[in-house]
Design a protein around this motif. Structure first.
Motif, PDB file in Angstrom:
ATOM      1  N   ARG A   1       0.817  -1.212   0.000  1.00  0.00           N
ATOM      2  CA  ARG A   1       0.000   0.000   0.000  1.00  0.00           C
ATOM      3  C   ARG A   1       0.852   1.263   0.000  1.00  0.00           C
ATOM      4  N   GLU A   2       1.884   1.282   0.815  1.00  0.00           N
ATOM      5  CA  GLU A   2       2.715   2.480   0.934  1.00  0.00           C
ATOM      6  C   GLU A   2       3.403   2.805  -0.398  1.00  0.00           C
TER       7      GLU A   2
ATOM      8  N   LEU B   1       0.777   4.133  -2.992  1.00  0.00           N
ATOM      9  CA  LEU B   1       0.334   5.502  -2.782  1.00  0.00           C
ATOM     10  C   LEU B   1       1.416   6.533  -3.076  1.00  0.00           C
TER      11      LEU B   1
ATOM     12  N   ASP C   1      -2.072   9.465  -8.983  1.00  0.00           N
ATOM     13  CA  ASP C   1      -3.366   8.787  -9.153  1.00  0.00           C
ATOM     14  C   ASP C   1      -3.518   8.149 -10.529  1.00  0.00           C
TER      15      ASP C   1
ATOM     16  N   LEU D   1      -9.750   5.590  -5.247  1.00  0.00           N
ATOM     17  CA  LEU D   1      -8.498   6.298  -4.978  1.00  0.00           C
ATOM     18  C   LEU D   1      -8.678   7.325  -3.854  1.00  0.00           C
ATOM     19  N   ARG D   2      -9.843   7.991  -3.850  1.00  0.00           N
ATOM     20  CA  ARG D   2     -10.102   8.970  -2.783  1.00  0.00           C
ATOM     21  C   ARG D   2     -10.096   8.297  -1.420  1.00  0.00           C
ATOM     22  N   GLN D   3     -10.797   7.157  -1.316  1.00  0.00           N
ATOM     23  CA  GLN D   3     -10.850   6.455  -0.038  1.00  0.00           C
ATOM     24  C   GLN D   3      -9.503   5.855   0.334  1.00  0.00           C
ATOM     25  N   LEU D   4      -8.798   5.358  -0.661  1.00  0.00           N
ATOM     26  CA  LEU D   4      -7.494   4.756  -0.422  1.00  0.00           C
ATOM     27  C   LEU D   4      -6.529   5.758   0.205  1.00  0.00           C
ATOM     28  N   ARG D   5      -6.604   7.009  -0.237  1.00  0.00           N
ATOM     29  CA  ARG D   5      -5.712   8.029   0.313  1.00  0.00           C
ATOM     30  C   ARG D   5      -6.243   8.609   1.623  1.00  0.00           C
ATOM     31  N   ALA D   6      -7.573   8.567   1.816  1.00  0.00           N
ATOM     32  CA  ALA D   6      -8.158   9.220   2.995  1.00  0.00           C
ATOM     33  C   ALA D   6      -8.177   8.324   4.233  1.00  0.00           C
TER      34      ALA D   6
END
Length: 440
Positions: free
Chosen positions: A247-248, A251, A255, A283-288
């Protein structure tokens, strides 16, 4: 000349002696000419040739078309097969798309190396324009490839006449005295493709005489770009960890590259790429969402799963995976992933336990499951074990459990039961759960 153009295309695809080609024969002029050209080329290039017709049952003339195809193949002494399919008239994708899906499904079952399709340059231009008007991305705008290699047991696709104009194909048919059938639905302007073919492209051609060739050339440029995006996705896939993405690392990418990678992974696993809106929200949720929180994001046919710093795509499916009897193999399928079994020393399950007389079964949670993870520690319920391991509720029903003689010896993502653990220096077997779809 058509044979020369087709020969160049076939040679570029590596078609030669011993290759088995099947011409998809609708009975229309394009496929009839393709069959005739392939019949001419077969002795030169050394491939075997057969033909297959798909009877959709959508036209009152469908029986006559199938009979005409059979007669033509008999005249040319070419083996012929006919397949009847049922096309749902109320399909959500539309009648054209449903017929295309059923046709390709039938043709995929032909015993051959390559399916030869009669698409030409005018079809390529029409396909590009149609897909652009639907909002397709770079891959969709690449339209049709002259060669699509075989994959997953499916014959490859060849379009030997893709660089030829419709007018030239019709001229060849007339000069060689070929007969063909006319599909009355091709004149129905209610179909969007027909509207483009008969109304839109002729008007464009009045002002831009080279429009057909230019649009087809643009499709080639889009295909080059699409291939480069696939290569970039492969590089990003390797850099982000391969089988299960870190994940790291993911990110750290922009995007656009994350979206490109997820689309590539979806196609690689045999699914449609998720749409732009779904990907944007994912992508929004993945970053938030905090890194410590498990996450499951719906992407249509797929779900994007994030757990313990790793991300993978898996099929959206209902129900639990089916139990699997372990008989000493290195891998068992589990859902869209697998459980691998690795020999070890002083780790995993004691080899004596799995080599005993008790059956060893890979299954899901069973009522009353309790386990202790270390000698002297209390037995914990399955729910408590999952809570302590931070396993989200959406994963619990599908966690793999290795049962030995009816006792839980190992739970994926949790660990080995103390009663079955391998002693220091002893022979052991380490189960490794790979939850993603990469093993398929």
């Amino acid at each position: 000349m058509l044979p020369e153009a087709a020969s160049r295309s076939l040679k570029a695809a590596g078609v030669g002696p011993g290759a088995r080609l099947c011409c998809a024969l609708s009975g229309g002029v394009d496929s009839v000419v393709l069959l005739h050209v392939l019949h001419v080329l077969a002795p030169r290039l050394g491939f075997s040739l057969q033909a297959a017709h798909v009877h959709h049952g959508l036209s009152p003339n469908a029986d006559a078309w199938a009979e005409a195809c059979g007669r033509l193949c008999a005249q040319l002494q070419i083996p012929f097969s006919s397949f009847r399919v049922t096309v749902p008239r109320d399909d959500a994708a539309g009648l054209e798309a449903a017929a295309r899906r059923e046709r390709h499904a039938a043709l995929d079952g032909v015993d051959c190396d390559w399916l030869a399709l009669g698409h030409h340059l005018d079809d390529q231009a029409e396909t590009l324009l149609f897909r652009l008007l639907r909002g397709s991305g770079v891959r969709g705008a690449a339209a049709m490839a002259a060669c699509e290699p075989p994959q997953a047991g499916r014959p490859g696709r060849l379009r030997p006449l893709l660089d030829c104009r419709r007018a030239g194909i019709e001229a060849w048919a007339r000069s060689h005295g070929l007969s063909w059938v006319e599909d009355e639905s091709n004149a129905v302007l209610d179909y969007r493709r027909n509207h483009l073919r008969h109304r839109v492209l002729p008007v464009i051609g009045e002002r831009f005489p080279a429009a057909t060739a230019t649009l087809a050339r643009a499709a080639g440029h889009f295909r080059e770009a699409s291939d480069l995006l696939d290569q970039l996705a492969e590089l990003d896939h390797a850099a982000c960890g391969g089988r299960a993405l870190k994940r790291e690392r993911l990110l750290a990418l922009p995007d656009a590259r994350i979206a490109n990678l997820l689309r590539w992974l979806a196609r690689r696993q045999g699914f449609r790429a998720p749409g732009q809106v779904r990907l944007g929200e994912a992508l929004r949720q993945l970053r938030a969402v905090p890194a410590s929180r498990p996450l499951r994001l719906e992407l249509g046919d797929l779900a994007c799963c994030i757990y313990r710093g790793e991300l993978w795509l898996e099929e959206n499916f209902a129900g639990r995976p089916q139990p699997q009897l372990w008989q000493g193999g290195a891998r068992l399928p589990w859902g869209t992933g697998s459980v691998d079994f690795r020999p070890a020393v002083g780790a995993g399950i004691a080899r004596a336990a799995v080599d005993g007389l008790a059956p060893v079964v890979l299954d899901a949670y069973r009522s009353g499951l309790r386990m202790r993870l270390g000698m002297g520690r209390p037995r914990r319920s399955f729910r408590k074990l999952c809570q302590e391991a931070g396993i989200p509720a959406w994963m619990r029903e599908r966690l793999p459990v290795l049962w030995i003689g009816g006792e839980a010896a190992w739970i994926g993502g949790i660990g080995v039961a103390a009663d079955f653990a391998c002693e220091a220096g002893g022979a052991g077997l380490v189960p490794e759960w790979r939850p993603g779809g990469e093993s398929r």
